[in-house]
Design a protein around this motif. Structure first.
Motif, PDB file in Angstrom:
ATOM      1  N   THR A   1     -16.196  21.989  58.120  1.00  0.00           N
ATOM      2  CA  THR A   1     -17.511  21.654  58.664  1.00  0.00           C
ATOM      3  C   THR A   1     -17.433  20.830  59.941  1.00  0.00           C
ATOM      4  O   THR A   1     -18.460  20.554  60.558  1.00  0.00           O
ATOM      5  N   ASP A   2     -16.235  20.458  60.369  1.00  0.00           N
ATOM      6  CA  ASP A   2     -16.064  19.627  61.552  1.00  0.00           C
ATOM      7  C   ASP A   2     -16.661  20.274  62.802  1.00  0.00           C
ATOM      8  O   ASP A   2     -17.368  19.624  63.563  1.00  0.00           O
ATOM      9  N   ALA A   3     -16.382  21.540  63.025  1.00  0.00           N
ATOM     10  CA  ALA A   3     -16.891  22.227  64.218  1.00  0.00           C
ATOM     11  C   ALA A   3     -18.413  22.299  64.197  1.00  0.00           C
ATOM     12  O   ALA A   3     -19.059  22.117  65.227  1.00  0.00           O
ATOM     13  N   LYS A   4     -18.985  22.543  63.035  1.00  0.00           N
ATOM     14  CA  LYS A   4     -20.446  22.602  62.926  1.00  0.00           C
ATOM     15  C   LYS A   4     -21.067  21.242  63.207  1.00  0.00           C
ATOM     16  O   LYS A   4     -22.100  21.137  63.875  1.00  0.00           O
ATOM     17  N   PHE A   5     -20.432  20.191  62.721  1.00  0.00           N
ATOM     18  CA  PHE A   5     -20.929  18.840  62.945  1.00  0.00           C
ATOM     19  C   PHE A   5     -20.862  18.482  64.425  1.00  0.00           C
ATOM     20  O   PHE A   5     -21.807  17.931  64.985  1.00  0.00           O
ATOM     21  N   ARG A   6     -19.735  18.809  65.084  1.00  0.00           N
ATOM     22  CA  ARG A   6     -19.609  18.551  66.520  1.00  0.00           C
ATOM     23  C   ARG A   6     -20.665  19.309  67.305  1.00  0.00           C
ATOM     24  O   ARG A   6     -21.237  18.787  68.266  1.00  0.00           O
ATOM     25  N   LEU A   7     -20.959  20.540  66.893  1.00  0.00           N
ATOM     26  CA  LEU A   7     -21.976  21.333  67.581  1.00  0.00           C
ATOM     27  C   LEU A   7     -23.357  20.713  67.417  1.00  0.00           C
ATOM     28  O   LEU A   7     -24.135  20.655  68.369  1.00  0.00           O
ATOM     29  N   ARG A   8     -23.652  20.193  66.250  1.00  0.00           N
ATOM     30  CA  ARG A   8     -24.944  19.529  66.047  1.00  0.00           C
ATOM     31  C   ARG A   8     -25.071  18.284  66.916  1.00  0.00           C
ATOM     32  O   ARG A   8     -26.120  18.030  67.498  1.00  0.00           O
ATOM     33  N   ILE A   9     -24.007  17.533  67.012  1.00  0.00           N
ATOM     34  CA  ILE A   9     -24.003  16.362  67.890  1.00  0.00           C
ATOM     35  C   ILE A   9     -24.205  16.809  69.336  1.00  0.00           C
ATOM     36  O   ILE A   9     -25.005  16.234  70.076  1.00  0.00           O
ATOM     37  N   ALA A  10     -23.481  17.845  69.734  1.00  0.00           N
ATOM     38  CA  ALA A  10     -23.565  18.351  71.102  1.00  0.00           C
ATOM     39  C   ALA A  10     -24.982  18.793  71.447  1.00  0.00           C
ATOM     40  O   ALA A  10     -25.496  18.478  72.527  1.00  0.00           O
ATOM     41  N   LEU A  11     -25.627  19.498  70.544  1.00  0.00           N
ATOM     42  CA  LEU A  11     -26.989  19.979  70.798  1.00  0.00           C
ATOM     43  C   LEU A  11     -27.979  18.827  70.878  1.00  0.00           C
ATOM     44  O   LEU A  11     -28.913  18.851  71.687  1.00  0.00           O
ATOM     45  N   GLU A  12     -27.761  17.802  70.077  1.00  0.00           N
ATOM     46  CA  GLU A  12     -28.645  16.636  70.125  1.00  0.00           C
ATOM     47  C   GLU A  12     -28.440  15.864  71.434  1.00  0.00           C
ATOM     48  O   GLU A  12     -29.406  15.396  72.043  1.00  0.00           O
ATOM     49  N   ILE A  13     -27.209  15.769  71.891  1.00  0.00           N
ATOM     50  CA  ILE A  13     -26.927  15.124  73.174  1.00  0.00           C
ATOM     51  C   ILE A  13     -27.589  15.916  74.303  1.00  0.00           C
ATOM     52  O   ILE A  13     -28.218  15.341  75.198  1.00  0.00           O
ATOM     53  N   LYS A  14     -27.466  17.228  74.255  1.00  0.00           N
ATOM     54  CA  LYS A  14     -28.088  18.074  75.281  1.00  0.00           C
ATOM     55  C   LYS A  14     -29.600  17.895  75.282  1.00  0.00           C
ATOM     56  O   LYS A  14     -30.219  17.767  76.340  1.00  0.00           O
ATOM     57  N   ARG A  15     -30.207  17.885  74.101  1.00  0.00           N
ATOM     58  CA  ARG A  15     -31.656  17.707  73.996  1.00  0.00           C
ATOM     59  C   ARG A  15     -32.070  16.369  74.606  1.00  0.00           C
ATOM     60  O   ARG A  15     -33.018  16.294  75.393  1.00  0.00           O
ATOM     61  N   ALA A  16     -31.325  15.318  74.299  1.00  0.00           N
ATOM     62  CA  ALA A  16     -31.643  13.990  74.816  1.00  0.00           C
ATOM     63  C   ALA A  16     -31.471  13.932  76.335  1.00  0.00           C
ATOM     64  O   ALA A  16     -32.286  13.322  77.034  1.00  0.00           O
ATOM     65  N   ARG A  17     -30.430  14.584  76.844  1.00  0.00           N
ATOM     66  CA  ARG A  17     -30.206  14.604  78.301  1.00  0.00           C
ATOM     67  C   ARG A  17     -31.343  15.338  79.005  1.00  0.00           C
ATOM     68  O   ARG A  17     -31.862  14.879  80.019  1.00  0.00           O
TER      69      ARG A  17
END
Length: 81
Positions: A12-28
């Motif tokens: 699940t590590d890759a999925k978790f990193r992707l969720r973090i990445a998408l949230e960072i993108k949304r915030a940016r």
């Protein structure tokens, strides 16, 4: 004693990193910062971060959150595991 299923974490590590990445993108994007502007402010290639493939250090994550004016807790609270 903590019983941890390391296979589950590995898978699940890759999925978790992707969720973090998408949230960072949304915030940016909400902050209306381009990827170039973000790089100019921080020296971080946020495009690589937003793919979810880059592992982030705590130091880098703190800088990202500081720049986007979000707390690390707030970032993780937005992520459903």
């Amino acid at each position: 004693m903590l019983n941890t299923n390391f296979d589950y974490l590995e898978n699940t590590d890759a999925k978790f990193r992707l969720r973090i990445a998408l949230e960072i993108k949304r915030a940016r994007e909400m902050k209306q910062l381009s990827q170039k502007d973000f790089y100019d402010l921080t020296g971080i290639n946020i495009a690589r971060v937003e793919t979810g493939k880059q592992h982030l250090s705590v130091k880098t994550l703190r800088l990202i959150c500081y720049t986007l004016d979000i707390s690390m807790a707030g970032l993780f609270n937005c992520i459903k595991i």
